[in-house]
Write a protein that holds these residues in place. Structure first.
Motif, mmCIF file in Angstrom:
data_model
loop_
_atom_site.group_PDB
_atom_site.id
_atom_site.type_symbol
_atom_site.label_atom_id
_atom_site.label_comp_id
_atom_site.label_asym_id
_atom_site.label_seq_id
_atom_site.Cartn_x
_atom_site.Cartn_y
_atom_site.Cartn_z
ATOM 1 N N ALA A 120 -7.445 4.806 5.460
ATOM 2 C CA ALA A 120 -6.459 3.949 6.130
ATOM 3 C C ALA A 120 -7.118 2.905 7.024
ATOM 4 C CB ALA A 120 -5.490 4.815 6.935
ATOM 5 N N LYS A 134 0.851 -1.183 0.000
ATOM 6 C CA LYS A 134 0.000 0.000 0.000
ATOM 7 C C LYS A 134 0.891 1.239 0.000
ATOM 8 C CE LYS A 134 -3.657 -2.629 0.647
ATOM 9 N NZ LYS A 134 -4.602 -2.934 -0.438
ATOM 10 N N GLY A 135 0.393 2.303 -0.633
ATOM 11 C CA GLY A 135 1.135 3.556 -0.617
ATOM 12 C C GLY A 135 1.261 4.175 -1.993
ATOM 13 N N TYR A 145 -12.053 4.384 -0.583
ATOM 14 C CA TYR A 145 -11.555 5.733 -0.837
ATOM 15 C C TYR A 145 -12.598 6.761 -0.423
ATOM 16 C CZ TYR A 145 -7.600 3.844 -3.431
ATOM 17 O OH TYR A 145 -6.453 3.183 -3.768
ATOM 18 N N GLU A 185 -8.680 9.702 -1.831
ATOM 19 C CA GLU A 185 -7.715 9.324 -0.796
ATOM 20 C C GLU A 185 -8.110 7.979 -0.187
ATOM 21 O OE1 GLU A 185 -7.739 12.492 2.006
ATOM 22 O OE2 GLU A 185 -6.719 13.922 0.672
ATOM 23 N N ARG A 186 -7.127 7.100 -0.077
ATOM 24 C CA ARG A 186 -7.396 5.787 0.523
ATOM 25 C C ARG A 186 -7.734 5.953 1.996
ATOM 26 N NH1 ARG A 186 -4.476 1.535 2.776
ATOM 27 N NH2 ARG A 186 -2.522 2.703 2.597
ATOM 28 N N ASN A 204 -4.715 -0.218 -3.709
ATOM 29 C CA ASN A 204 -3.373 -0.137 -3.145
ATOM 30 C C ASN A 204 -2.796 1.275 -3.066
ATOM 31 O OD1 ASN A 204 -3.184 -3.056 -2.987
ATOM 32 N ND2 ASN A 204 -2.960 -3.035 -5.211
ATOM 33 N N ASP A 250 -2.367 5.174 -2.162
ATOM 34 C CA ASP A 250 -2.832 6.105 -1.139
ATOM 35 C C ASP A 250 -3.666 7.229 -1.748
ATOM 36 O OD1 ASP A 250 -1.723 4.797 0.999
ATOM 37 O OD2 ASP A 250 0.028 6.106 1.184
ATOM 38 N N ARG A 251 -3.339 7.592 -2.989
ATOM 39 C CA ARG A 251 -4.065 8.675 -3.633
ATOM 40 C C ARG A 251 -4.191 8.402 -5.128
ATOM 41 N NH1 ARG A 251 -0.635 12.508 -3.229
ATOM 42 N NH2 ARG A 251 -0.149 12.825 -5.436
ATOM 43 N N HIS A 304 1.044 6.944 -5.186
ATOM 44 C CA HIS A 304 -0.032 7.650 -5.859
ATOM 45 C C HIS A 304 -0.059 7.290 -7.336
ATOM 46 C CE1 HIS A 304 3.622 10.011 -6.306
ATOM 47 N NE2 HIS A 304 3.102 10.520 -7.412
#
Length: 620
Positions: free
Chosen positions: A249, A61-62, A232, A246-247, A264, A266-267, A64
């Motif tokens: 969390a 994960k992470g 999201y 935005e994911r 997966n 984050d953005r 963009h």
């Protein structure tokens, strides 16, 4: 329009038998909790499955992705947006708002018609197969932490049936009731007229918060971010220019088997450009990270910029889906000049695909002959006995060509001005009562035959221009009208056009709702639907019913091949071209599974950010 009862009254015995009602999900057990549903056959994945085979369950994960979406749904637009509400007809919303919502169940992309529990941990069919009981997962939450309950599910589905986008409301017209039995139990009841595929559309609908819409107007065109429950949520929004997702969390469903290995980034950011060239320049600079290319000229000649030459950008093809592909032109039969099939055939004769393929497409496309290209539903050769059983009751209504070899669009000599085809087009117009007088053909009232070709971008204008020039050569007063995205969508929704192109995919197992949206008599007068030609045909309506009552995939194939024959013989849609593969380019900063699934290509949810690759190209 003939009702189903009318059809059975005058249809032949074989056709009547083919359309007798069958129980939905006839091979699916009743009275037991199920982890998934499929219209035909067994589910691939067992109750204890841990993830779908086409994902990387250990994807990091992470990072963009700045993404140019290749497809959209409901009221979503590629070029601009003025609302964040994609659940109604009004306004233009950005693609991928669906990432903010969960649904009762979710589709598997390596099966043609299977869904598995998301909000619902199980579903139970009633004995008559017209009722569905869903048990919700107790951990389900909206993104503000409030619980998602049966009341929200009931509220959402009833709201869509009354006020939702036509694609939603039409799929719910068979639902007779939705009841919250308790906070975690929902009962849905249907009237028995629904197809087995209908519930698959219903369970994929986004579930919204009842309290949120007690304080906010549901059918408003608004930039207020909706409250969702999905992976999201809305981030930065610049109206008409940029939207970021935005994911979440602490997303409640992140550990479910159906979600492992997906969502997966984050953005995810989408930027909007008014023309294709500006969007391409943004990709070349690295402002956009992923792009699917739909312009053959650019694919053939435009990918020579420094980042690609230097290895920072990858250009490649991925296999297309095993789903029906339709790209075709509608001539609006609500306008009297297009109601005569001879006029439609004459205009089709003016389309010189072979010249366009050589000069404009650089040899990269195939000529489309069917509304079900790339699938088993495309008719070939002579009708089978099963197809004939469905077609015979309507022989008097249908063009004779329906009963012969499947109709094919004529091939030209590739000159751009095939005298044989254009001569044939002129004869067709004359037979239809349009006589040449000077530069134009006129009817008996002295009116010109006018055709305005509607386009929303320069690429279509370039393709439509030689088509229009050939129309002019045979006396048609042809012109091209290029409009902005908002006007284009409005004119489509209101059926305010002569000539309009549509590219559409109706899924590997087409539902009655998706077929009706495109072809049924009822949708010819329903704004926002895709029956652009204004088709009104008892035969087509009956074949859609047959598809909905199919008890096996073989029966579905038979019904849709018969439908394809009718559409091609009537020329309600003029087939144009299709592409076998996805042509994509991306900055080399992503990982993705080795095997692409057969029934979808959602890179924004399947791919992941690769820190090592990104660092090498300066995108970390």
């Amino acid at each position: 329009m003939a009702t189903r009862r009318d059809f059975l009254a005058f249809g032949g015995a074989a056709a009547a038998a083919a359309l007798l009602p069958r129980k939905a999900f006839a091979t699916t057990a009743t009275g037991v909790r199920l982890h998934g549903l499929s219209a035909f056959g067994d589910l691939k994945y067992k109750p204890d499955f841990t993830h779908f085979d086409y994902v990387n369950p250990d994807a990091p994960k992470g990072g963009h992705m700045n993404f140019a979406p290749p497809n959209a749904t409901l009221n979503q637009s590629f070029l601009t947006f003025n609302t964040l509400n994609s659940l109604v007809l009004k306004g233009d919303s950005p693609p991928r708002t669906e990432l903010c919502f969960d649904s009762l169940m979710t589709s598997a992309l390596d099966e043609p018609d299977a869904v598995y529990g998301l909000l619902a941990e199980s579903v139970t069919l009633s004995a008559d197969r017209n009722g569905f009981r869903f048990i919700l997962r107790p951990q389900a939450r909206f993104n503000d932490g409030s619980p998602l309950t049966a009341e929200d599910v009931v509220f959402a589905l009833k709201l869509y049936k009354e006020k939702g986008h036509p694609n939603l409301s039409q799929a719910l017209r068979y639902m007779t009731d939705a009841v919250a039995v308790d906070p975690m139990t929902v009962d849905l009841s249907f009237n028995g007229k629904q197809s087995a595929q209908n519930i698959l559309a219903v369970v994929n609908m986004p579930i919204v918060s009842k309290p949120f819409y007690a304080a906010n107007t549901f059918d408003a065109s608004t930039l207020t971010p909706p409250l969702g429950s999905g992976p999201y949520k809305m981030g930065r929004v610049v109206a008409g220019q940029t939207v970021e997702y935005e994911r979440v969390a602490d997303y409640w469903g992140r550990d479910l088997a159906v979600n492992r290995g997906v969502n997966n980034f984050d953005r995810i950011r989408i930027d909007f450009y008014l023309d294709r060239q500006a969007a391409f320049e943004a990709f070349k600079k690295g402002d956009t990270h992923f792009r699917e290319e739909f312009t053959a000229r650019v694919w053939a000649t435009g990918y020579d910029f420094p980042a690609l030459i230097g290895g920072k950008v990858v250009k490649r093809e991925f296999p297309g889906e095993k789903t029906p592909d339709m790209q075709a032109v509608a001539l609006n039969q609500r306008r009297p000049q297009f109601q005569d099939i001879r006029v439609r055939r004459a205009i089709a004769n003016c389309f010189d695909f072979e010249w366009i393929q050589r000069v404009l497409f650089f040899g990269s496309y195939e000529r489309s002959q069917s509304n079900f290209e790339r699938s088993d539903y495309k008719a070939e050769g002579l009708p089978s006995p099963g197809e004939l059983a469905l077609l015979e009751p309507f022989r008097a209504e249908l063009p004779p060509e329906t009963f012969g070899e499947a109709v094919m669009q004529p091939a030209s000599d590739g000159s751009g001005h095939d005298r044989k085809l254009l001569g044939g087009a002129s004869r067709l117009l004359a037979e239809a009562g349009w006589k040449r007088s000077g530069s134009f053909v006129l009817n008996d009232k002295g009116e010109r035959l006018k055709v305005e070709l509607l386009a929303e971008d320069d690429g279509l204008v370039r393709i439509f221009t030689p088509w229009a020039e050939n129309m002019k050569a045979i006396g048609i007063d042809a012109s091209i009208r290029q409009v902005d995205s908002t006007q284009y969508e409005r004119r489509q929704s209101d059926f305010d056009f002569d000539f309009n192109m549509l590219h559409w995919s109706i899924g590997a197992t087409p539902t009655v709702d998706s077929l009706e949206m495109l072809y049924s008599s009822r949708m010819a007068k329903t704004p926002g639907q895709r029956n652009y030609p204004g088709t009104e045909s008892p035969a087509i309506d009956a074949l859609i019913v047959a598809a909905g009552k199919a008890g096996s995939r073989n029966e579905l194939v038979t019904a849709l091949r018969a439908l394809d024959r009718v559409l091609r013989a009537r020329l309600d849609w003029i087939p144009s071209w299709y592409l076998a593969n996805h042509r994509v380019a991306y900055w080399d900063m992503f990982g993705f599974p080795d095997q692409k699934p057969d029934f979808g290509f959602p890179v924004e949810t399947l791919w992941w950010f690769d820190k090592g690759k990104a660092a090498k190209i300066g995108k970390a």
